[in-house]
Each structure stands twice: as C-alpha cells, then as structure tokens.
Scaffold this active site. Structure first.
Site, PDB file in Angstrom:
ATOM      1  N   GLY A 154       0.783  -1.218   0.000  1.00 49.02           N
ATOM      2  CA  GLY A 154       0.000   0.000   0.000  1.00 49.02           C
ATOM      3  C   GLY A 154       0.819   1.274   0.000  1.00 49.02           C
ATOM      4  O   GLY A 154       0.240   2.362   0.073  1.00 49.02           O
ATOM      5  N   ASP A 155       2.144   1.166  -0.082  1.00 48.37           N
ATOM      6  CA  ASP A 155       2.992   2.358  -0.105  1.00 48.37           C
ATOM      7  C   ASP A 155       4.220   2.053  -0.949  1.00 48.37           C
ATOM      8  O   ASP A 155       4.197   1.135  -1.776  1.00 48.37           O
ATOM      9  CB  ASP A 155       3.346   2.792   1.322  1.00 48.37           C
ATOM     10  CG  ASP A 155       3.552   4.305   1.445  1.00 48.37           C
ATOM     11  OD1 ASP A 155       4.165   4.888   0.540  1.00 48.37           O
ATOM     12  OD2 ASP A 155       3.101   4.884   2.441  1.00 48.37           O
ATOM     13  N   ASP A 156       5.316   2.788  -0.751  1.00 49.58           N
ATOM     14  CA  ASP A 156       6.503   2.601  -1.581  1.00 49.58           C
ATOM     15  C   ASP A 156       7.000   1.157  -1.510  1.00 49.58           C
ATOM     16  O   ASP A 156       7.074   0.563  -0.433  1.00 49.58           O
ATOM     17  CB  ASP A 156       7.626   3.524  -1.112  1.00 49.58           C
ATOM     18  CG  ASP A 156       7.255   4.993  -1.222  1.00 49.58           C
ATOM     19  OD1 ASP A 156       6.628   5.380  -2.229  1.00 49.58           O
ATOM     20  OD2 ASP A 156       7.599   5.755  -0.298  1.00 49.58           O
TER      21      ASP A 156
END
Length: 463
Positions: A250-252
């Site tokens: 859900g992120d980098d």
C-alpha cells in the site's frame, strides 16, 4: 555498427569509473552475502514448548529459545528452526551469530494484541515516532547492535496480521507509532532471504543504522489500500543489496531514508552504497522506488537496475522539502519497464510533513547528479512531474534513452530543474533539452554506456 573509441573516450570512461568505485564494491557485496552459513548448533522451536496451532501465543518460547542459543554466539553461532505450523507470537529479539530458519510450510503470525508489541524509544534521527510523538511499538522480529544475523527459509511466511493496526490508524485511535514487521538497529551482516512477508502493520523490513545488509529472493505483500506498508526501507544504512524481490503493498515498494529534519541533520548518518536489482511490483498509492522523504542525513551512491513496475501511481520518485536539509546525489536508475503507471518520474519538493515546529525552514536539500536511463513505459499518464525548489534548483538531472507511451497532452511539467537529456520521447521539458554528449557527460552520474564516438554519424547508437 562498430564504434571505435578515441583516446578521449577512453579517458572519459576511466574518469567515470574512478568517480564511482562504489559500484564495484556494491556488486561484490551482493555476491558475498549468503544465507547458507552452516551453524554448528541447532534447535527447533517445539523444544521450548511452542505450539503451532495458530491460537497458542508462543512469545515466551521464542524468547527462551533465543536466550539459550545466545550461549553459542562465540562457538560458531546457532540456528533456530521453525517447522511446519502456524506459530502465533508477540515481538521477540534476535541475537548475534544466529540463523532463524523457517520450513516452507511454517507461518510466524504476529499477535493482534498490541500489548504483545512492547514500546521502545523513538529513533534519534527521527526525534519521535514517525506517526505520533513519543515512543513506538517494537517490530515483530527485532535486533539491536547485532552481528551476523540471518532470517531465511524455503519460502516460509512471516505474517504481521496488520489489519487491526490499519484500522486503529484509520480510526485515529493509536497512542503510539505502529510497529514494523522486521527491524534491525545498528547491526552489521544482516541477510534476509527466501521468505514471504505478509500484512505488515507499518513498514515491512527496516534496517536502520546498519551496514552489510542483503535482502534477496523475498516476496512482500500487503493489500494495495493498506496504509504506509512500505516494502523495504534502508534507513541511514550503507552497503545494502536488494535483489530478486516481488513487492505489492500500500505504499513505496522500496524507500531509502536517512532521518527527519533537524534530527536527521544532527544524527548525520547517510544511506549510501545501495544496490537494487531485479525488482518487480505494484503500488497503487505510491512509488516503485522512492528516495525520501526523510533524507536529512543524506542519500548517495544508489544504483537500481532491471526494475518492473505495473498498476502503480509512480515509478521513480524523490521526495523532499524545505527544512529537510541533507542531500540526494549520485543516483543511477536504469533498465526500467513501466506498465499502467500514472507518473513515470516524479520529484516532489514540498513533501511537507515535519516532526515538530523546531525544524529550520531554511535548511534546503541538495538534489544533484540523478541519472535515469533505458526506461520504457506503456499506458503512462504523465512522463514527468519534476518540481525543484525556488532558489534551490535540482541540478544535473540526466535522462537518456527513455520511451514512454503517454496518454496526457502535457507529458512533462518541470520547475526549478537543471539538466540534460538524450533520446527521450515524448520530448522533455525545455530545462532538460540540452544534450548530454559530449559537453555534459561529466555532469551526469555514471552514464557509461552513453559514450559515443564523436566521428560516428549515427548519434542513436550506444556503446
């Protein structure tokens, strides 16, 4: 077409090699780090009363086993084997000269009770918890001041069961910053390999103030809408090798960091000599590879190659802000394939979260010598959003051999950017349109295979 190098060409190649000796050291580091060290002593977690039914809490069993194995640290080290089963546990510490090895059917499950994740002090380079003032919850698997640590297995699984933490975050009921799944602090000789990591409460793998770190052949998966579930975050660490990984979070996917504003400036430990290669993944909300936003201790000598990003918000990103200080320099990204990515390359200069009101807004970051080359993209919405800082332009940004199928009518948007480009389609912004070769080759970081013969009429042929 054969290309004959002149003496000037050869000298330029030697200059570039001499300017980047880290590349040779970094590749050697990747080859030397191994999870196949044979430990002379080994025990199984069941010998300490653990029950792999997914219901029994086994924190004490893990703690007792590791306490016992610590007695072998000066006798060649030891191994803790986790057999098939579902082993529920709270946070536990590792010790030096230890291998934690999982069976292919073993699953270590993080407890959903926050009391099983003890509180620890904030990192000195952050000054507080990343999400909230004060302390933070300790990672599920944790180590501090260690040497020679291996976490490996035949694709066994470590599952943080992070959904309860994500809900607390969304509902704003957290009292302290969420825990990582794996964190090592101030440790040397760390290998993490051949495992699957699922559902981290926060960032998944976080080596901070570490050196000689290898993360190899791992799969990292969290739901694409899970908050801040970064894949691998080298933080104020050096000599790091990340290779052959699949990450969907859900992120980098990978975020390189080095401290936050005045605390990172004061701690002054950079992230440097980092190799990333053969990475595949997706992230709908963030980036394939990010540098920052916490980069106040500096980031340099990063080499990333053979990357594939799909179904993602951004491919390659630098995140910084006035107040960060520090630098991002000598970055080399090559051989990238992007499919269904909204923004291929993005520099964000006002990523403005700050730990407190004591940061210096005049502490401006230095962003320079960023080379991005050999990039292809299909169904890319925007080629580049490159925003520097007024009075603090990002310098020597070098783009070459980039071909993107862009759906936007305005493929590039640049401000306070200075640099060069060759063979970029669609045509880049005016600030980058001056060519690299031959005048500006030395301004660009490590563009070895863009050495061309000045007598060759075919300027599109690369060495």
């Amino acid at each position: 077409m054969r290309i004959t190098l002149t003496r000037v060409d050869v000298l330029l190649i030697l200059v570039v090699f001499n300017e980047a000796p880290w590349y040779i050291r970094g590749s050697f580091q990747c080859q030397q780090m191994s999870s196949e060290i044979v430990r002379p002593h080994s025990v199984t977690i069941t010998e300490f009363g653990a029950v792999g039914d997914g219901l029994t809490i086994n924190t004490k069993a893990f703690q007792n086993a590791i306490f016992y194995l610590n007695s072998f640290s000066d006798k060649g080290g030891a191994q803790l084997f986790v057999p098939a089963g579902r082993w529920l546990t709270g946070s536990f510490d590792l010790v030096s000269h230890l291998t934690l090895r999982l069976d292919k059917d073993a699953v270590i499950l993080g407890s959903i009770n926050s009391d099983d994740w003890p509180l620890i002090d904030p990192l000195p380079s952050y000054g507080r918890g990343r999400e909230l003032p004060g302390g933070r919850h300790r990672s599920l698997i944790f180590g501090r001041n260690l040497t020679d640590i291996i976490i490996t297995g035949d694709n066994g699984t470590i599952d943080g069961q992070g959904s309860v933490w994500w809900n607390w975050f969304r509902n704003e009921t957290l009292d302290y910053t969420r825990p990582h799944l794996v964190e090592f602090i101030n440790s040397t000789g760390v290998v993490i390999s051949n495992l699957t990591f699922l559902n981290s409460p926060f960032w998944t793998i976080h080596p901070v103030y570490c050196s000689q770190v290898a993360v190899q052949n791992v799969t990292i998966i969290s739901p694409l809408d899970s908050p801040n579930t970064d894949g691998i975050d080298p933080d104020s660490s050096n000599d790091v090798c990340i290779e052959d990984c699949y990450i969907s979070t859900g992120d980098d996917l990978i975020a390189i960091k080095s401290g936050w504003d005045e605390y990172g400036i004061s701690y002054a430990r950079p992230s440097t000599n980092i190799i990333i290669r053969r990475l595949v993944g997706e992230t709908r909300s963030s980036s394939g590879i990010a540098l920052g936003s916490e980069m106040s201790g500096g980031i340099s000598e990063v080499h990333a190659e053979n990357l594939q990003f799909f179904n993602s918000n951004t491919g390659i990103r630098i995140k910084t802000s006035p107040g960060r200080g520090g630098y991002v320099r000598n970055i080399y990204v090559s051989d990238v394939i992007m499919t269904d990515v909204k923004i291929a390359i993005r520099f964000t200069s006002n990523y403005g979260e700050h730990p407190d009101n004591f940061y210096d807004p005049l502490a401006l970051p230095i962003i320079e010598k960023i080379t991005i080359k050999d990039v292809t993209g299909k169904n890319v919405k925007v080629a580049g959003l490159l925003d520097g800082i007024d009075g603090d332009s990002f310098l020597n940004i070098c783009l070459s051999n980039i071909s993107l199928s862009v759906t936007s009518g305005s493929p590039w948007n640049c401000s306070y950017i200075q640099g060069y480009s060759d063979f970029v389609s669609p045509k880049t912004c005016e600030a980058l349109q001056e060519g690299i070769y031959p005048k500006h080759l030395s301004d660009c970081y490590c563009v070895l295979n863009h050495m061309r013969s000045p007598t060759d009429p075919d300027r599109s042929t690369l060495v």
